[in-house]
Design a protein around this motif. Structure first.
Motif, PDB file in Angstrom:
ATOM      1  N   ALA A 115     -59.457  75.671 -32.870  1.00 54.21           N
ATOM      2  CA  ALA A 115     -58.702  76.115 -31.703  1.00 54.21           C
ATOM      3  C   ALA A 115     -57.360  76.708 -32.121  1.00 54.21           C
ATOM      4  CB  ALA A 115     -58.480  74.941 -30.739  1.00 54.21           C
ATOM      5  N   LEU A 116     -56.687  76.051 -33.054  1.00 52.95           N
ATOM      6  CA  LEU A 116     -55.396  76.555 -33.523  1.00 52.95           C
ATOM      7  C   LEU A 116     -55.565  77.835 -34.340  1.00 52.95           C
ATOM      8  CD1 LEU A 116     -53.592  73.220 -34.491  1.00 52.95           C
ATOM      9  CD2 LEU A 116     -53.429  74.548 -32.387  1.00 52.95           C
ATOM     10  N   ALA A 117     -56.680  77.967 -35.039  1.00 60.53           N
ATOM     11  CA  ALA A 117     -56.937  79.201 -35.803  1.00 60.53           C
ATOM     12  C   ALA A 117     -57.029  80.397 -34.869  1.00 60.53           C
ATOM     13  CB  ALA A 117     -58.219  79.046 -36.622  1.00 60.53           C
ATOM     14  N   ASP A 118     -57.672  80.209 -33.702  1.00 60.12           N
ATOM     15  CA  ASP A 118     -57.736  81.294 -32.715  1.00 60.12           C
ATOM     16  C   ASP A 118     -56.340  81.733 -32.303  1.00 60.12           C
ATOM     17  OD1 ASP A 118     -60.477  81.635 -32.571  1.00 60.12           O
ATOM     18  OD2 ASP A 118     -60.746  80.310 -30.847  1.00 60.12           O
ATOM     19  N   VAL A 119     -55.458  80.777 -32.084  1.00 61.32           N
ATOM     20  CA  VAL A 119     -54.087  81.092 -31.668  1.00 61.32           C
ATOM     21  C   VAL A 119     -53.358  81.846 -32.779  1.00 61.32           C
ATOM     22  CG1 VAL A 119     -51.860  80.109 -30.995  1.00 61.32           C
ATOM     23  CG2 VAL A 119     -53.971  79.162 -30.056  1.00 61.32           C
ATOM     24  N   GLU A 120     -53.547  81.421 -34.019  1.00 63.00           N
ATOM     25  CA  GLU A 120     -52.877  82.099 -35.136  1.00 63.00           C
ATOM     26  C   GLU A 120     -53.337  83.549 -35.261  1.00 63.00           C
ATOM     27  OE1 GLU A 120     -50.420  81.122 -36.739  1.00 63.00           O
ATOM     28  OE2 GLU A 120     -50.379  78.927 -36.623  1.00 63.00           O
ATOM     29  N   VAL A 121     -54.636  83.782 -35.067  1.00 59.16           N
ATOM     30  CA  VAL A 121     -55.113  85.168 -35.117  1.00 59.16           C
ATOM     31  C   VAL A 121     -54.481  85.982 -33.988  1.00 59.16           C
ATOM     32  CG1 VAL A 121     -57.108  86.695 -34.960  1.00 59.16           C
ATOM     33  CG2 VAL A 121     -57.294  84.536 -36.210  1.00 59.16           C
ATOM     34  N   ALA A 122     -54.442  85.417 -32.780  1.00 58.15           N
ATOM     35  CA  ALA A 122     -53.827  86.120 -31.649  1.00 58.15           C
ATOM     36  C   ALA A 122     -52.367  86.444 -31.945  1.00 58.15           C
ATOM     37  CB  ALA A 122     -53.946  85.279 -30.377  1.00 58.15           C
ATOM     38  N   LEU A 123     -51.640  85.496 -32.545  1.00 55.84           N
ATOM     39  CA  LEU A 123     -50.217  85.714 -32.840  1.00 55.84           C
ATOM     40  C   LEU A 123     -50.010  86.824 -33.864  1.00 55.84           C
ATOM     41  CD1 LEU A 123     -48.850  82.051 -32.968  1.00 55.84           C
ATOM     42  CD2 LEU A 123     -48.345  83.811 -31.258  1.00 55.84           C
ATOM     43  N   SER A 124     -50.994  87.041 -34.715  1.00 59.48           N
ATOM     44  CA  SER A 124     -50.851  88.096 -35.728  1.00 59.48           C
ATOM     45  C   SER A 124     -50.730  89.470 -35.089  1.00 59.48           C
ATOM     46  CB  SER A 124     -52.037  88.059 -36.698  1.00 59.48           C
ATOM     47  OG  SER A 124     -53.237  88.498 -36.079  1.00 59.48           O
ATOM     48  N   TYR A 125     -51.126  89.592 -33.827  1.00 62.04           N
ATOM     49  CA  TYR A 125     -51.012  90.866 -33.116  1.00 62.04           C
ATOM     50  C   TYR A 125     -49.755  90.923 -32.237  1.00 62.04           C
ATOM     51  CZ  TYR A 125     -55.824  91.627 -34.559  1.00 62.04           C
ATOM     52  OH  TYR A 125     -56.979  91.797 -35.315  1.00 62.04           O
ATOM     53  N   ALA A 126     -48.965  89.859 -32.209  1.00 64.21           N
ATOM     54  CA  ALA A 126     -47.705  89.800 -31.455  1.00 64.21           C
ATOM     55  C   ALA A 126     -47.843  90.292 -30.020  1.00 64.21           C
ATOM     56  CB  ALA A 126     -46.627  90.603 -32.177  1.00 64.21           C
ATOM     57  N   PRO A 127     -48.793  89.741 -29.249  1.00 62.13           N
ATOM     58  CA  PRO A 127     -48.936  90.192 -27.854  1.00 62.13           C
ATOM     59  C   PRO A 127     -47.729  89.768 -27.016  1.00 62.13           C
ATOM     60  CG  PRO A 127     -50.235  88.217 -28.201  1.00 62.13           C
ATOM     61  CD  PRO A 127     -49.714  88.633 -29.556  1.00 62.13           C
ATOM     62  N   ARG A 128     -47.444  90.513 -25.980  1.00 58.01           N
ATOM     63  CA  ARG A 128     -46.350  90.180 -25.078  1.00 58.01           C
ATOM     64  C   ARG A 128     -46.631  88.875 -24.328  1.00 58.01           C
ATOM     65  NH1 ARG A 128     -43.095  93.874 -22.367  1.00 58.01           N
ATOM     66  NH2 ARG A 128     -43.192  95.060 -24.302  1.00 58.01           N
ATOM     67  N   HIS A 129     -47.919  88.596 -24.086  1.00 57.98           N
ATOM     68  CA  HIS A 129     -48.273  87.471 -23.226  1.00 57.98           C
ATOM     69  C   HIS A 129     -49.589  86.865 -23.709  1.00 57.98           C
ATOM     70  CE1 HIS A 129     -49.348  85.367 -19.438  1.00 57.98           C
ATOM     71  NE2 HIS A 129     -48.085  85.506 -19.079  1.00 57.98           N
ATOM     72  N   LEU A 130     -49.682  85.534 -23.615  1.00 49.89           N
ATOM     73  CA  LEU A 130     -50.923  84.833 -23.946  1.00 49.89           C
ATOM     74  C   LEU A 130     -51.273  83.879 -22.812  1.00 49.89           C
ATOM     75  CD1 LEU A 130     -50.368  83.945 -27.706  1.00 49.89           C
ATOM     76  CD2 LEU A 130     -52.438  85.012 -26.820  1.00 49.89           C
ATOM     77  N   SER A 131     -52.543  83.813 -22.475  1.00 47.14           N
ATOM     78  CA  SER A 131     -53.044  82.842 -21.503  1.00 47.14           C
ATOM     79  C   SER A 131     -54.045  81.952 -22.235  1.00 47.14           C
ATOM     80  CB  SER A 131     -53.731  83.547 -20.337  1.00 47.14           C
ATOM     81  OG  SER A 131     -52.830  84.421 -19.687  1.00 47.14           O
TER      82      SER A 131
END
Length: 450
Positions: A199-215
């Motif tokens: 679950a945390l790995a998914d978040v780390e991948v998402a953060l690598s793209y620096a999105p403005r917003h995460l849900s």
């Protein structure tokens, strides 16, 4: 002989009773527009939204005409009111062509004043991504994209019945970043066979793209879904709690503000920078939410009990008038909706929100905000003095579920953890426990449900 002091008390009490017996708005709340596109490439086994598999070419032209007819029929209820945000939800709105999305936006602009800095969001599925299409959506006026990633793990994506794999998820984000600076990524946790590290790995991948917003949502087994009929094995409560805590800590360390139950916004996106990029500013006073981040303006309008006109199959709406609040729902089935809109009868259900229910409905939204809300907002958006819910507020404070002072009311850490227990304090017997209140207690937001 007249007892002036006693008479004054009687008069004040009579005025208070009168104030609590009906709604009164000095000014109407902000208005958003929600547009529902009901078709998707494939129905996900966990999805309880009004979505329908597109087993044949979708009747795009006819549906756009139905939306315009629906909007026309709704105009008397919102005539002249400025629209602060627009959201295309579904289903999968990115199944529609950019030409269709532009036609819908043009029709809306021709009939309602759309704020020049309005946030205009479109939901997209990574499995329906084309570079040229995203560019065309941006040219049509969409300035915020919400991508339903859910996971970057191919095993978990398969378990969720998603039509995209991990490579397509990454490619969709890369393509989206070429034309959109304002991107939301949807993630889910508590998935079948998932552990905390995954679950945390998914978040780390998402953060690598620096999105403005995460849900970030915890997977729940909703009634009337395949998963509810045939439940998969999910992580236990302790593992799910560890996932949630880990996700919140990871995003906080990465500079994201956890401003709502499932929503995280990147900090330090200044108004000046957004103006420089010619992007929309949040159309709400900053005092409504104590944050230096850029939350979703559309959802923030929901959380602060603003109004929203919902058009499209099964769309819900909330519209305020000087002396009342009404809720409405459109015909749900796409074919029947189009037929109804064509004959001027798109609204299937409409009811007035009772005085006894307004406090619950306001709190059901506003207490999802981790920073709470200004005390004055209750009267501004609910049409009642705060005295209407003072007993409930006292009880919530006594139980340690809220913190409050003269200026602000916020859920405590305990209140955020046991949000439904907090909300049920405001659910009065006169309002009754109904299918609708159950839906409100368990639902994500009424539109993008980011």
């Amino acid at each position: 002989m007249r007892n002036s002091k006693r008479d004054d008390v009687v008069v004040r009490n009579a005025l208070l009773i009168a104030d609590l017996s009906s709604l009164h708005f000095r000014a109407l709340p902000p208005l958003s527009l929600y547009i529902h596109i009901p078709w998707c490439a494939r129905k996900c086994p966990y999805c309880d939204f009004n979505s329908h598999e597109a087993r044949a070419p979708v009747p795009e032209e006819r549906y756009v005409a139905a939306l315009v007819a629906d909007l026309e029929q709704a105009l008397p209820r919102v005539w002249g009111r400025r629209v602060s945000s627009v959201f295309f939800g579904g289903g999968t709105p990115s199944l529609f062509s950019a030409r269709a999305i532009e036609a819908i936006l043009d029709a809306a602009r021709a009939r309602l004043p759309l704020a020049p800095d309005a946030e205009i969001t479109l939901e997209a599925n990574p499995g329906t991504v084309e570079a040229g299409k995203f560019r065309a959506f941006a040219a049509a006026g969409v300035n915020r994209l919400s991508l339903g990633i859910q996971s970057f793990d191919p095993r978990h994506l398969k378990a969720l019945g998603r039509i995209h794999d991990d490579n397509e998820a990454r490619r969709a984000i890369e393509i989206a970043r070429r034309d959109f600076d304002n991107i939301n990524l949807d993630l889910m946790y508590g998935l079948p066979g998932q552990d905390v590290e995954e679950a945390l790995a998914d978040v780390e991948v998402a953060l690598s793209y620096a999105p403005r917003h995460l849900s970030c949502y915890h997977l729940t087994l909703e009634p009337n879904t395949y998963f509810h009929r045939y439940p998969p094995v999910l992580p236990d409560d302790d593992a799910a709690a560890a996932m949630q805590e880990g996700i919140e800590a990871t995003l906080a360390a990465a500079g994201y503000e956890h401003y709502e139950t499932s929503a995280f916004a990147k900090r330090n996106v200044s108004a000046t920078e957004r103006e420089r990029r010619n992007e929309p500013l949040i159309p709400h006073p900053s005092s409504l939410i104590p944050t230096s981040s850029a939350p979703c303006a559309h959802n923030l309008n929901y959380w602060t009990f603003g109004d929203y006109l919902g058009i499209g199959a099964g769309a819900h709406g909330k519209i305020s008038f000087p002396d009342r609040i009404t809720r409405e729902m459109r015909v749900k089935h796409p074919e029947r909706y189009m037929e109804a809109a064509e004959r001027g009868a798109a609204v299937q259900e409409e009811h007035e929100v009772g005085v006894d229910a307004v406090g619950f409905e306001f709190m059901m939204n506003a207490l999802r905000l981790n920073g709470g809300f200004p005390a004055r907002l209750f009267e501004e958006r609910a049409g009642l003095p705060l005295a209407a819910v003072v007993r409930e507020l006292d009880e919530a404070e006594r139980r340690g579920l809220i913190a409050r002072d003269h200026a602000r009311i916020s859920p405590s850490p305990l209140g955020r953890r046991f949000l439904n227990d907090l909300l049920q304090i405001f659910l009065r017997p006169a309002a009754c426990r109904t299918e609708e209140t159950d839906r409100l207690l368990t639902a994500r937001p009424p539109a993008d449900f980011e």
